[in-house]
Design a protein around this motif. Structure first.
Motif, short mmCIF file in Angstrom:
data_model
loop_
_atom_site.label_atom_id
_atom_site.label_comp_id
_atom_site.label_asym_id
_atom_site.label_seq_id
_atom_site.Cartn_x
_atom_site.Cartn_y
_atom_site.Cartn_z
N GLY A 45 0.88 -1.18 -0.05
CA GLY A 45 -0.08 0.02 0.13
C GLY A 45 0.89 1.09 -0.24
N GLN A 46 0.12 2.36 0.24
CA GLN A 46 0.91 3.72 0.17
C GLN A 46 0.86 4.35 1.72
OE1 GLN A 46 0.15 6.21 -3.15
NE2 GLN A 46 -1.11 4.55 -4.07
N SER A 47 1.86 5.11 1.90
CA SER A 47 2.09 5.84 3.05
C SER A 47 2.42 7.26 2.96
CB SER A 47 3.18 5.20 4.12
OG SER A 47 2.62 3.87 4.36
N ARG A 48 2.01 8.29 3.66
CA ARG A 48 2.34 9.80 3.59
C ARG A 48 3.19 9.83 4.93
NH1 ARG A 48 0.43 12.43 -0.96
NH2 ARG A 48 -0.78 11.47 -2.17
N PHE A 49 4.14 10.74 4.80
CA PHE A 49 5.05 11.16 5.94
C PHE A 49 5.12 12.55 6.11
CE2 PHE A 49 6.41 6.84 4.55
CZ PHE A 49 6.04 6.13 5.83
N ARG A 50 5.14 12.93 7.33
CA ARG A 50 5.49 14.51 7.50
C ARG A 50 6.60 14.59 8.67
NH1 ARG A 50 2.11 16.32 12.23
NH2 ARG A 50 1.01 14.21 12.97
N PRO A 51 7.20 15.84 8.77
CA PRO A 51 8.20 15.90 9.75
C PRO A 51 8.04 15.22 11.08
CG PRO A 51 8.12 17.86 8.55
CD PRO A 51 6.85 17.14 7.95
N GLY A 52 8.88 14.52 11.55
CA GLY A 52 8.90 14.00 12.91
C GLY A 52 8.31 12.40 12.77
N ASP A 53 7.68 12.14 11.62
CA ASP A 53 7.24 10.45 11.44
C ASP A 53 8.59 9.92 11.08
OD1 ASP A 53 4.46 11.33 11.63
OD2 ASP A 53 4.39 11.48 9.49
N PHE A 54 8.37 8.55 11.29
CA PHE A 54 9.67 7.50 11.01
C PHE A 54 9.05 6.24 10.55
CE2 PHE A 54 8.63 6.72 15.56
CZ PHE A 54 8.72 5.36 15.43
N ILE A 55 9.92 5.58 9.88
CA ILE A 55 9.60 4.44 9.35
C ILE A 55 10.56 3.22 9.40
CG2 ILE A 55 10.44 4.87 7.00
CD1 ILE A 55 8.31 3.10 5.65
N ILE A 56 10.26 2.24 10.07
CA ILE A 56 11.27 1.04 10.14
C ILE A 56 11.10 -0.12 8.93
CG2 ILE A 56 12.03 -0.49 11.77
CD1 ILE A 56 10.60 0.53 14.04
N ARG A 57 12.03 -0.18 8.13
CA ARG A 57 12.07 -1.00 7.04
C ARG A 57 13.18 -2.12 7.22
NH1 ARG A 57 13.53 2.93 3.44
NH2 ARG A 57 11.95 4.40 3.15
N PRO A 58 12.39 -3.52 6.92
CA PRO A 58 13.46 -4.74 7.21
C PRO A 58 14.17 -4.59 5.78
CG PRO A 58 11.15 -5.32 6.40
CD PRO A 58 10.99 -3.87 7.00
N ALA A 59 15.33 -5.48 5.84
CA ALA A 59 16.00 -5.70 4.76
C ALA A 59 15.32 -6.03 3.37
CB ALA A 59 17.21 -6.38 5.16
N LEU A 60 15.92 -5.50 2.46
CA LEU A 60 15.40 -5.75 1.09
C LEU A 60 13.70 -5.78 0.93
CD1 LEU A 60 17.42 -9.17 0.69
CD2 LEU A 60 17.93 -7.08 -0.22
N PHE A 61 13.34 -4.81 1.78
CA PHE A 61 11.93 -4.46 1.41
C PHE A 61 11.82 -3.42 0.29
CE2 PHE A 61 7.94 -1.97 2.27
CZ PHE A 61 7.09 -3.30 2.74
N ALA A 62 10.93 -3.77 -0.68
CA ALA A 62 10.64 -3.13 -2.02
C ALA A 62 9.90 -1.73 -1.79
CB ALA A 62 10.39 -3.82 -3.05
N HIS A 63 10.29 -0.72 -2.27
CA HIS A 63 9.54 0.64 -2.11
C HIS A 63 9.99 1.64 -2.93
CE1 HIS A 63 12.66 3.02 0.02
NE2 HIS A 63 13.02 1.84 0.23
N ASP A 64 9.23 2.58 -3.34
CA ASP A 64 9.62 3.77 -3.92
C ASP A 64 9.42 4.89 -3.30
OD1 ASP A 64 6.80 4.25 -4.33
OD2 ASP A 64 6.97 4.42 -6.35
N GLY A 65 9.52 6.14 -3.92
CA GLY A 65 9.06 7.43 -3.10
C GLY A 65 9.16 8.60 -3.71
N PHE A 66 8.28 9.46 -3.29
CA PHE A 66 8.18 10.72 -3.74
C PHE A 66 8.26 11.88 -2.62
CE2 PHE A 66 5.80 8.12 -6.75
CZ PHE A 66 6.06 8.77 -7.87
#
Length: 224
Positions: A33-54
């Motif tokens: 799915g999709q997620s949106r982030f603003r200042p102060g948010d954080f994300i924990i990604r495991p190794a080799l997790f596929a994603h893109d970003g804007f």
């Protein structure tokens, strides 16, 4: 690190990462799915997790250092999955204090799982079907939802950044990586459960995506 305001294509990082967004707006797409982030948010990604970003033109984030012991605890608690959260106010207002707080963020800040995409639209329903191991051709899925194949491809690229075929390939690999990280299943069993034609097909796809052998990939996924 500043974010490319246009697009970071789908990619994978060899190691698990803790990312804190410190400026601007950022949107990330993944198979789930999709997620949106603003200042102060954080994300924990495991190794080799596929994603893109804007990212917006002023967007910036920091990758926080995390000890092996902290990653081990995260993996034990949540497995191979993405988590998101928000920093305490004092850290949001003092970005320089972030550089030595990776373990603190993981241990003290509440997190939640990224919610899978729903089935609100035709594309959502097709995406959920493509994640399944079944081999239903994309043309049939498009027809079931009243779309022509070219319409599906164009709309899928716009929403997910991948063609339906590439999305299905990435979804199968994502499922296989999760099984490699969380189970002791054989490669043949993982290939079957993830929807690959056979073990050889899975191993070729894995090496293409990661540049690693299955045994090296499994070691990379297990932080313990």
């Amino acid at each position: 690190m500043r974010c490319d305001p246009l697009h970071q294509p789908f990619h994978r990082h060899d190691q698990a990462r803790l990312i804190v967004f410190v400026r601007g707006d950022y949107r990330e797409r993944a198979i789930e799915g999709q997620s949106r982030f603003r200042p102060g948010d954080f994300i924990i990604r495991p190794a080799l997790f596929a994603h893109d970003g804007f990212g917006s033109p002023d967007a910036a984030y920091r990758t926080l250092p995390v000890s092996r012991a902290a990653w081990t605890r995260v993996h034990a608690d949540h497995g191979w999955s993405v988590r998101t959260g928000r920093l305490p106010a004092e850290l949001i207002t003092d970005p320089e204090a972030l550089m030595h707080t990776g373990d603190v963020v993981l241990s003290d800040c509440p997190t939640k799982a990224v919610e899978p995409a729903g089935d609100r639209t035709r594309l959502d329903r097709i995406a959920r079907a493509l994640v399944q191991p079944s081999a239903t051709p994309t043309g049939e899925l498009a027809e079931e939802e009243g779309l022509r194949p070219w319409q599906l491809t164009r709309r899928f690229l716009d929403r997910y950044g991948l063609t339906p075929t590439r999305f299905r390939q990435q979804a199968r690999l994502q499922t296989a990586l999760k099984l490699m990280a969380e189970t002791s299943l054989s490669l043949a069993a993982i290939a079957a459960d993830a929807g690959f034609a056979d073990q050889s097909h899975f191993c070729r796809s894995l090496r293409t995506a990661t540049g690693q052998s299955p045994s090296d990939t499994r070691r990379a996924l297990l932080v313990a």
